[in-house]
Write a protein that holds these residues in place. Structure first.
Motif, PDB file in Angstrom:
ATOM      1  N   UNK A  17       7.344   8.371   9.131  1.00  0.00           N
ATOM      2  CA  UNK A  17       6.857   8.149  10.476  1.00  0.00           C
ATOM      3  C   UNK A  17       7.838   8.632  11.521  1.00  0.00           C
ATOM      4  N   UNK A  18       7.466   8.476  12.772  1.00  0.00           N
ATOM      5  CA  UNK A  18       8.305   8.905  13.891  1.00  0.00           C
ATOM      6  C   UNK A  18       9.664   8.213  13.893  1.00  0.00           C
ATOM      7  N   UNK A  28       0.832  -1.207   0.000  1.00  0.00           N
ATOM      8  CA  UNK A  28       0.000   0.000   0.000  1.00  0.00           C
ATOM      9  C   UNK A  28       0.868   1.259   0.000  1.00  0.00           C
ATOM     10  N   UNK A  29       1.967   1.241   0.740  1.00  0.00           N
ATOM     11  CA  UNK A  29       2.884   2.384   0.745  1.00  0.00           C
ATOM     12  C   UNK A  29       3.450   2.599  -0.653  1.00  0.00           C
ATOM     13  N   UNK A  30       3.884   1.523  -1.287  1.00  0.00           N
ATOM     14  CA  UNK A  30       4.454   1.619  -2.640  1.00  0.00           C
ATOM     15  C   UNK A  30       3.413   2.146  -3.622  1.00  0.00           C
ATOM     16  N   UNK A  31       2.201   1.622  -3.552  1.00  0.00           N
ATOM     17  CA  UNK A  31       1.150   2.072  -4.467  1.00  0.00           C
ATOM     18  C   UNK A  31       0.768   3.525  -4.212  1.00  0.00           C
ATOM     19  N   UNK A  32       0.762   3.947  -2.960  1.00  0.00           N
ATOM     20  CA  UNK A  32       0.466   5.354  -2.650  1.00  0.00           C
ATOM     21  C   UNK A  32       1.563   6.257  -3.208  1.00  0.00           C
ATOM     22  N   UNK A  33       2.822   5.851  -3.058  1.00  0.00           N
ATOM     23  CA  UNK A  33       3.940   6.642  -3.583  1.00  0.00           C
ATOM     24  C   UNK A  33       3.907   6.722  -5.102  1.00  0.00           C
ATOM     25  N   UNK A  42       8.658   4.903   6.205  1.00  0.00           N
ATOM     26  CA  UNK A  42       7.424   5.388   5.582  1.00  0.00           C
ATOM     27  C   UNK A  42       6.190   4.790   6.250  1.00  0.00           C
ATOM     28  N   UNK A  43       5.151   5.582   6.334  1.00  0.00           N
ATOM     29  CA  UNK A  43       3.875   5.136   6.891  1.00  0.00           C
ATOM     30  C   UNK A  43       2.754   5.739   6.058  1.00  0.00           C
ATOM     31  N   UNK A  44       1.575   5.194   6.156  1.00  0.00           N
ATOM     32  CA  UNK A  44       0.430   5.698   5.393  1.00  0.00           C
ATOM     33  C   UNK A  44      -0.464   6.559   6.266  1.00  0.00           C
ATOM     34  N   UNK A  45      -1.002   7.598   5.667  1.00  0.00           N
ATOM     35  CA  UNK A  45      -1.984   8.462   6.324  1.00  0.00           C
ATOM     36  C   UNK A  45      -3.116   8.742   5.342  1.00  0.00           C
ATOM     37  N   UNK A  46      -4.350   8.680   5.816  1.00  0.00           N
ATOM     38  CA  UNK A  46      -5.463   9.106   4.957  1.00  0.00           C
ATOM     39  C   UNK A  46      -5.362  10.614   4.725  1.00  0.00           C
ATOM     40  N   UNK A  47      -5.731  11.059   3.544  1.00  0.00           N
ATOM     41  CA  UNK A  47      -5.638  12.484   3.215  1.00  0.00           C
ATOM     42  C   UNK A  47      -6.659  13.325   3.964  1.00  0.00           C
ATOM     43  N   UNK A  48      -7.831  12.786   4.221  1.00  0.00           N
ATOM     44  CA  UNK A  48      -8.892  13.595   4.826  1.00  0.00           C
ATOM     45  C   UNK A  48      -9.151  13.258   6.286  1.00  0.00           C
ATOM     46  N   UNK A  49      -8.226  12.537   6.911  1.00  0.00           N
ATOM     47  CA  UNK A  49      -8.414  12.101   8.293  1.00  0.00           C
ATOM     48  C   UNK A  49      -7.046  11.957   8.940  1.00  0.00           C
ATOM     49  N   UNK A  50      -7.026  11.834  10.239  1.00  0.00           N
ATOM     50  CA  UNK A  50      -5.749  11.704  10.921  1.00  0.00           C
ATOM     51  C   UNK A  50      -5.379  10.249  11.216  1.00  0.00           C
ATOM     52  N   UNK A  51      -6.314   9.322  10.982  1.00  0.00           N
ATOM     53  CA  UNK A  51      -6.014   7.919  11.255  1.00  0.00           C
ATOM     54  C   UNK A  51      -6.963   7.019  10.464  1.00  0.00           C
ATOM     55  N   UNK A  52      -6.700   5.727  10.532  1.00  0.00           N
ATOM     56  CA  UNK A  52      -7.552   4.728   9.895  1.00  0.00           C
ATOM     57  C   UNK A  52      -8.561   4.137  10.881  1.00  0.00           C
ATOM     58  N   UNK A  53      -8.764   4.777  12.021  1.00  0.00           N
ATOM     59  CA  UNK A  53      -9.616   4.211  13.074  1.00  0.00           C
ATOM     60  C   UNK A  53     -11.057   3.984  12.649  1.00  0.00           C
TER      61      UNK A  53
END
Length: 70
Positions: A48-49, A31-36, A53-64
């Motif tokens: 990431x911290x 998913x990281x590769x496809x997003x990039x 690399x980590x994934x983040x939704x564009x319109x939200x702060x988490x995948x919760x």
């Protein structure tokens, strides 16, 4: 272009796979590769911290709010 519609978590609560709008189950790394590459809409790859690399939704702060499918 596909989007992420659900995810799979391990018993520690960590995301291990994503389910796409096309019905594919892809690993977190894929998913990281496809997003990039611009192949996944609605997410971005960020540093990431820990510097990895980590994934983040564009319109939200988490995948919760994404459903956890098994």
């Amino acid at each position: 272009m596909e989007t992420i519609v659900a995810l799979h978590r391990n018993h520690f609560g960590e995301i291990i796979n994503f389910v796409t709008s096309g019905g594919r189950v892809i690993s977190y790394q894929k998913a990281i590769i496809e997003a990039e590459n611009g192949d996944l809409q609605g997410v971005q790859s960020i540093e990431g911290f820990d510097g990895a690399p980590t994934l983040m939704p564009l319109n939200d702060s988490s995948f919760d709010h994404y459903p956890n499918l098994f």
